[in-house]
Design a protein around this motif. Structure first.
Motif, mmCIF file in Angstrom:
data_model
loop_
_atom_site.group_PDB
_atom_site.id
_atom_site.type_symbol
_atom_site.label_atom_id
_atom_site.label_comp_id
_atom_site.label_asym_id
_atom_site.label_seq_id
_atom_site.Cartn_x
_atom_site.Cartn_y
_atom_site.Cartn_z
ATOM 1 N N GLY A 96 -9.216 0.517 37.084
ATOM 2 C CA GLY A 96 -8.956 0.158 35.701
ATOM 3 C C GLY A 96 -9.669 -1.074 35.221
ATOM 4 O O GLY A 96 -10.225 -1.847 35.983
ATOM 5 N N ALA A 97 -9.651 -1.256 33.924
ATOM 6 C CA ALA A 97 -10.367 -2.337 33.277
ATOM 7 C C ALA A 97 -9.399 -3.433 32.833
ATOM 8 O O ALA A 97 -8.194 -3.350 33.022
ATOM 9 C CB ALA A 97 -11.132 -1.793 32.074
ATOM 10 N N VAL A 98 -9.969 -4.467 32.224
ATOM 11 C CA VAL A 98 -9.180 -5.580 31.695
ATOM 12 C C VAL A 98 -8.617 -5.192 30.328
ATOM 13 O O VAL A 98 -9.337 -4.667 29.477
ATOM 14 C CB VAL A 98 -10.044 -6.846 31.569
ATOM 15 N N GLU A 99 -7.334 -5.441 30.123
ATOM 16 C CA GLU A 99 -6.703 -5.216 28.829
ATOM 17 C C GLU A 99 -6.135 -6.549 28.350
ATOM 18 O O GLU A 99 -5.510 -7.272 29.128
ATOM 19 C CB GLU A 99 -5.590 -4.170 28.934
ATOM 20 N N THR A 100 -6.351 -6.875 27.085
ATOM 21 C CA THR A 100 -5.887 -8.150 26.545
ATOM 22 C C THR A 100 -4.802 -7.918 25.495
ATOM 23 O O THR A 100 -4.815 -6.914 24.769
ATOM 24 C CB THR A 100 -7.046 -8.934 25.919
ATOM 25 N N TYR A 101 -3.868 -8.876 25.419
ATOM 26 C CA TYR A 101 -2.734 -8.764 24.507
ATOM 27 C C TYR A 101 -2.449 -10.136 23.900
ATOM 28 O O TYR A 101 -2.842 -11.173 24.453
ATOM 29 C CB TYR A 101 -1.485 -8.280 25.249
ATOM 30 N N GLU A 102 -1.740 -10.113 22.775
ATOM 31 C CA GLU A 102 -1.236 -11.345 22.173
ATOM 32 C C GLU A 102 0.235 -11.170 21.863
ATOM 33 O O GLU A 102 0.651 -10.140 21.343
ATOM 34 C CB GLU A 102 -2.018 -11.691 20.906
ATOM 35 N N SER A 103 1.019 -12.182 22.216
ATOM 36 C CA SER A 103 2.447 -12.179 21.946
ATOM 37 C C SER A 103 2.821 -13.537 21.382
ATOM 38 O O SER A 103 2.760 -14.553 22.081
ATOM 39 C CB SER A 103 3.232 -11.898 23.231
ATOM 40 N N ASP A 104 3.178 -13.562 20.095
ATOM 41 C CA ASP A 104 3.414 -14.829 19.395
ATOM 42 C C ASP A 104 2.168 -15.702 19.524
ATOM 43 O O ASP A 104 1.103 -15.312 19.081
ATOM 44 C CB ASP A 104 4.662 -15.520 19.955
ATOM 45 N N ASP A 105 2.294 -16.852 20.161
ATOM 46 C CA ASP A 105 1.151 -17.759 20.279
ATOM 47 C C ASP A 105 0.485 -17.673 21.650
ATOM 48 O O ASP A 105 -0.330 -18.529 22.010
ATOM 49 C CB ASP A 105 1.596 -19.207 20.027
ATOM 50 N N LEU A 106 0.817 -16.623 22.417
ATOM 51 C CA LEU A 106 0.308 -16.510 23.780
ATOM 52 C C LEU A 106 -0.634 -15.314 23.910
ATOM 53 O O LEU A 106 -0.295 -14.197 23.529
ATOM 54 C CB LEU A 106 1.469 -16.342 24.770
ATOM 55 N N ALA A 107 -1.815 -15.563 24.462
ATOM 56 C CA ALA A 107 -2.759 -14.492 24.785
ATOM 57 C C ALA A 107 -2.761 -14.296 26.295
ATOM 58 O O ALA A 107 -2.819 -15.266 27.052
ATOM 59 C CB ALA A 107 -4.161 -14.852 24.292
ATOM 60 N N PHE A 108 -2.663 -13.045 26.732
ATOM 61 C CA PHE A 108 -2.700 -12.768 28.165
ATOM 62 C C PHE A 108 -3.514 -11.508 28.429
ATOM 63 O O PHE A 108 -3.723 -10.679 27.534
ATOM 64 C CB PHE A 108 -1.293 -12.650 28.756
ATOM 65 N N ALA A 109 -3.976 -11.389 29.650
ATOM 66 C CA ALA A 109 -4.767 -10.230 30.069
ATOM 67 C C ALA A 109 -4.115 -9.581 31.265
ATOM 68 O O ALA A 109 -3.464 -10.244 32.076
ATOM 69 C CB ALA A 109 -6.196 -10.659 30.412
ATOM 70 N N ILE A 110 -4.279 -8.284 31.384
ATOM 71 C CA ILE A 110 -3.835 -7.540 32.556
ATOM 72 C C ILE A 110 -5.043 -6.803 33.113
ATOM 73 O O ILE A 110 -5.748 -6.106 32.386
ATOM 74 C CB ILE A 110 -2.704 -6.560 32.210
ATOM 75 N N ARG A 111 -5.256 -6.986 34.401
ATOM 76 C CA ARG A 111 -6.447 -6.422 35.040
ATOM 77 C C ARG A 111 -6.143 -6.128 36.510
ATOM 78 O O ARG A 111 -5.114 -6.579 37.049
ATOM 79 C CB ARG A 111 -7.615 -7.407 34.945
ATOM 80 N N PRO A 112 -7.038 -5.380 37.173
ATOM 81 C CA PRO A 112 -6.854 -5.168 38.605
ATOM 82 C C PRO A 112 -6.870 -6.482 39.374
ATOM 83 O O PRO A 112 -7.645 -7.399 39.058
ATOM 84 C CB PRO A 112 -8.064 -4.304 38.985
ATOM 85 N N GLY A 113 -6.013 -6.586 40.372
ATOM 86 C CA GLY A 113 -6.017 -7.768 41.227
ATOM 87 C C GLY A 113 -7.192 -7.734 42.185
ATOM 88 O O GLY A 113 -7.683 -6.664 42.563
ATOM 89 N N ARG A 114 -7.652 -8.897 42.580
ATOM 90 C CA ARG A 114 -8.765 -9.005 43.528
ATOM 91 C C ARG A 114 -8.471 -10.142 44.503
ATOM 92 O O ARG A 114 -7.494 -10.879 44.345
ATOM 93 C CB ARG A 114 -10.084 -9.244 42.787
ATOM 94 N N HIS A 115 -9.324 -10.265 45.488
ATOM 95 C CA HIS A 115 -9.033 -11.236 46.548
ATOM 96 C C HIS A 115 -8.982 -12.670 46.007
ATOM 97 O O HIS A 115 -8.232 -13.503 46.525
ATOM 98 C CB HIS A 115 -10.073 -11.132 47.660
ATOM 99 N N ASP A 116 -9.747 -12.957 44.972
ATOM 100 C CA ASP A 116 -9.711 -14.302 44.385
ATOM 101 C C ASP A 116 -8.337 -14.664 43.831
ATOM 102 O O ASP A 116 -8.054 -15.844 43.609
ATOM 103 C CB ASP A 116 -10.749 -14.416 43.262
ATOM 104 N N ASP A 117 -7.498 -13.664 43.610
ATOM 105 C CA ASP A 117 -6.156 -13.905 43.068
ATOM 106 C C ASP A 117 -5.133 -14.214 44.155
ATOM 107 O O ASP A 117 -3.953 -14.403 43.845
ATOM 108 C CB ASP A 117 -5.670 -12.669 42.290
ATOM 109 N N PHE A 118 -5.566 -14.270 45.397
ATOM 110 C CA PHE A 118 -4.639 -14.346 46.520
ATOM 111 C C PHE A 118 -3.632 -15.489 46.362
ATOM 112 O O PHE A 118 -2.416 -15.273 46.399
ATOM 113 C CB PHE A 118 -5.413 -14.505 47.829
ATOM 114 N N ASP A 119 -4.113 -16.706 46.178
ATOM 115 C CA ASP A 119 -3.208 -17.860 46.089
ATOM 116 C C ASP A 119 -2.292 -17.753 44.876
ATOM 117 O O ASP A 119 -1.092 -18.048 44.960
ATOM 118 C CB ASP A 119 -4.008 -19.164 46.025
#
Length: 243
Positions: A70-93
């Protein structure tokens, strides 16, 4: 390589290359070359074959499992922007910190187990003939603030069901992040031929049970006295959603 396709190899050398990367999460190319007893020509040939088949990916000389979902999907909720994407090894910590943030404030035994497995294996994605797992992460300004995880048994008689966990850091709750993560995992499972996802939580975790129930999950079973929490035996509620 398809998301749930079992890896198959044209030679024992190719298999050893793949399995070494799969066990270590990421491997520098020159270290992989040192691990196998192959000539430079055969090493290059086998590696290019694995990359062409989609089994491995290379970025700046670093190799990791190629597991596209899957690809990156971006959203906005009130004053917050966030993205949902596949996890990768750089996300470990960030994943470990986020899971622990959730399990420090509520009892989520399966998520605790996932964190321990990540630490033990030192790899985010797994994909072999026995088991696979995938992660999607929610990020705010690049930092991991939530996750959903799918455990995917590769044993034939269990390949139709996937175990899902989901969680969001306490500071980012109430913004719809958890709902988006949950649905992203369900959509992936549905698209890849799974018939059911399930999520197991202690009966004392009212927040999680309400969250899942409100999103169409049903109680499939209750395992009596399944957990020992604070020196008390606690039931486990197995929630499921048919796809």
């Amino acid at each position: 390589m398809g998301s749930t396709e079992r890896p198959t190899f044209s030679s024992d050398a190719s298999r050893r290359l793949y399995e070494y990367v799969e066990r270590h999460g990421t491997v520098e190319r020159h270290k992989l070359r040192e691990y196998v007893s192959l000539s430079s020509d055969e090493f290059g040939s086998r590696l290019e074959e694995l990359k062409a088949d989609g089994y491995l990916e290379e970025d700046g000389g670093t190799l990791q499992i190629g597991f596209e979902f899957g690809a990156v999907e971006t959203y906005e909720s009130d004053d917050l922007a966030f993205a949902i994407r596949p996890g990768r090894h750089d996300d470990f910590d960030g994943l470990i910190e986020t899971i622990r943030d959730v399990t420090d404030t509520e009892t989520y035994v399966v998520a605790e187990t996932v964190a321990e497995e990540l630490l033990y294996e030192n790899a985010v994605t797994r994909h072999n003939a026995v088991r696979s797992r995938v992660f999607f992460v929610a990020t705010v300004e690049g930092d991991v603030v939530g996750w959903t995880h799918l455990e995917l048994p590769q044993v034939e008689r269990r390949r139709g069901t996937a175990e899902q966990t989901v969680g969001v850091r306490e500071a980012y709750r109430g913004r719809g992040i958890g709902s988006k993560l949950l649905e992203r995992g369900i959509e992936w499972a549905d698209a890849n031929g799974y018939r059911k996802v399930y999520n197991s939580v202690p009966v004392t975790n009212d927040r999680a049970l309400e969250f899942l129930t409100d999103r169409g999950w049903d109680t499939e079973a209750i395992r009596r006295n399944h957990y020992a929490i604070d020196e008390e035996l606690v039931d486990e509620v197995m929630m499921a959603r048919e796809l």
